[in-house]
Every structure is written in C-alpha cells, then in structure tokens.
Design an enzyme around this catalytic site. Structure first.
Site, PDB file in Angstrom:
ATOM      1  CG  ASP A  49      -2.045   0.992   1.093  1.00  0.00           C
ATOM      2  OD1 ASP A  49      -3.199   0.553   0.968  1.00  0.00           O
ATOM      3  OD2 ASP A  49      -1.787   2.220   1.095  1.00  0.00           O
ATOM      4  CG  HIS A  51      -6.756  -2.861   2.926  1.00  0.00           C
ATOM      5  ND1 HIS A  51      -6.086  -1.665   2.769  1.00  0.00           N
ATOM      6  CD2 HIS A  51      -7.952  -2.698   2.305  1.00  0.00           C
ATOM      7  CE1 HIS A  51      -6.853  -0.824   2.082  1.00  0.00           C
ATOM      8  NE2 HIS A  51      -7.993  -1.418   1.793  1.00  0.00           N
ATOM      9  CG  HIS A  67      -8.502  -3.205  -2.594  1.00  0.00           C
ATOM     10  ND1 HIS A  67      -9.403  -2.497  -3.348  1.00  0.00           N
ATOM     11  CD2 HIS A  67      -8.346  -2.512  -1.445  1.00  0.00           C
ATOM     12  CE1 HIS A  67      -9.772  -1.405  -2.694  1.00  0.00           C
ATOM     13  NE2 HIS A  67      -9.160  -1.402  -1.520  1.00  0.00           N
ATOM     14  CB  VAL A  72      -9.006   1.674  -5.237  1.00  0.00           C
ATOM     15  CG1 VAL A  72      -8.628   1.152  -6.616  1.00  0.00           C
ATOM     16  CG2 VAL A  72      -8.025   2.747  -4.775  1.00  0.00           C
TER      17      VAL A  72
HETATM   18  P1  5GP Z   1      -9.744   1.273  -0.028  1.00  0.00           P
HETATM   19  O1  5GP Z   1     -10.072   2.506   0.770  1.00  0.00           O
HETATM   20  O2  5GP Z   1     -10.294   1.360  -1.424  1.00  0.00           O
HETATM   21  O3  5GP Z   1     -10.116   0.008   0.686  1.00  0.00           O
HETATM   22  O4  5GP Z   1      -8.167   1.225  -0.103  1.00  0.00           O
HETATM   23  C1  5GP Z   1      -7.425   1.743  -1.158  1.00  0.00           C
HETATM   24  C2  5GP Z   1      -5.975   1.677  -0.753  1.00  0.00           C
HETATM   25  O5  5GP Z   1      -5.189   1.877  -1.916  1.00  0.00           O
HETATM   26  C3  5GP Z   1      -5.563   2.758   0.253  1.00  0.00           C
HETATM   27  O6  5GP Z   1      -5.042   2.138   1.426  1.00  0.00           O
HETATM   28  C4  5GP Z   1      -4.504   3.570  -0.495  1.00  0.00           C
HETATM   29  O7  5GP Z   1      -3.433   3.985   0.323  1.00  0.00           O
HETATM   30  C5  5GP Z   1      -4.039   2.616  -1.583  1.00  0.00           C
HETATM   31  N1  5GP Z   1      -3.615   3.264  -2.805  1.00  0.00           N
HETATM   32  C6  5GP Z   1      -4.221   4.287  -3.461  1.00  0.00           C
HETATM   33  N2  5GP Z   1      -3.550   4.616  -4.574  1.00  0.00           N
HETATM   34  C7  5GP Z   1      -2.488   3.780  -4.619  1.00  0.00           C
HETATM   35  C8  5GP Z   1      -1.413   3.628  -5.554  1.00  0.00           C
HETATM   36  O8  5GP Z   1      -1.292   4.331  -6.555  1.00  0.00           O
HETATM   37  N3  5GP Z   1      -0.498   2.664  -5.283  1.00  0.00           N
HETATM   38  C9  5GP Z   1      -0.600   1.844  -4.186  1.00  0.00           C
HETATM   39  N4  5GP Z   1       0.357   0.930  -4.016  1.00  0.00           N
HETATM   40  N5  5GP Z   1      -1.599   1.963  -3.296  1.00  0.00           N
HETATM   41  C10 5GP Z   1      -2.526   2.926  -3.511  1.00  0.00           C
END
Ligand code: 5GP
Length: 120
Positions: free
Chosen positions: A33, A106, A104, A100
């Site tokens: 992340d 975490h 996914h 996103v």
């Molecule tokens: P969500 O809130 O959708 O469950 O988590 C999205 C995760 O993607 C967040 O923890 C954020 O830090 C990570 N993230 C967002 N953009 C990028 C990126 O460009 N590269 C990587 N490696 N992680 C990202």
C-alpha cells in the site's frame, strides 16, 4: 456499479503505474500500500475486473476464488505476520469507505491493531 477501466489498480495491473510487488500468479497480484497504516500493509487484488467483494464472489470463477484466497495467505507468510497475527480488510462501497473500485484485500499487521471498528 460498472467496472471503471481507469481505476488506479487497473492501471497498476496494466503496468502504467509502478508498484512494489510482493507476489504474483496467474490470477492475483499483491503489492505494498502506498500509504501504509501499519508496519505491514499489503494489498492483494484479483487480476479480473471485479469492483467489490460482492462482485467477486458473484462473478469470479471457482479457480479465481481459490487462487485469490490462497494468494492472500501466501502473502501473509511472505510478510511474516502469520504467527503474530494480522487483519484482513475488504472495504466495500460508500459506508465501507472503499476508495479504489477494484476489489482488494488489505493485509495489515506488524503491531497490535486495536479495536476492529471505532464504536461511536
Ligand atoms: P480502499 O479505501 O479502497 O479500501 O483502499 C485503497 C488503498 O489503496 C488505500 O489504502 C490507499 O493507500 C491505496 N492506494 C491508493 N492509490 C495507490 C497507488 O497508486 N499505489 C498503491 N500501491 N496503493 C494505492
């Protein structure tokens, strides 16, 4: 919700944006992340176009679902958190705080993580 081909993880899968890769197989990619919430914070994504956990469970093949689950625990082992413990999180939709729109998981660990969800 229709899958958005321009979401950031789709772009990572196409190699348009770099990532720090931890694991890859035919169906799955895992990478660090970009904004870690703990010493270990790795994302595991299916390579298929699935918006959310619900979308994945409804539409993915059994082969993809098995591969994805196995991959999560390969990454848990690679990151060395199996014994000390870890948390798997799948945010979905607005209330789940999903940023996103490509499914996914975490994998978070490396320190005591405290309460699962803030009680308000
Ligand atoms: P969500 O809130 O959708 O469950 O988590 C999205 C995760 O993607 C967040 O923890 C954020 O830090 C990570 N993230 C967002 N953009 C990028 C990126 O460009 N590269 C990587 N490696 N992680 C990202």
């Amino acid at each position: 919700m229709a899958y958005d081909d321009n979401n950031i993880f789709a772009r990572i899968l196409r190699g348009e944006i770099p990532c720090k890769k931890i694991y890859e197989d035919a169906h799955t990619l895992a990478f660090e992340d970009i904004n870690p919430a703990a010493p270990v914070h790795t994302l595991v994504i299916p390579k298929g176009k699935y918006v959310s956990a619900t979308d994945f469970s409804e539409k993915a093949s059994e082969v993809e679902i098995v591969a994805f689950n196995r991959a999560i625990h390969k990454v848990v082992a690679l990151k060395g958190v199996a014994d000390a413990g870890y948390r798997l999180i799948a945010n979905a939709g607005l209330n789940g705080g999903q940023e996103v729109p490509h499914f996914h998981i975490h994998i978070i660990g490396g320190r005591p993580l405290g309460a699962m969800v803030q009680r308000k």
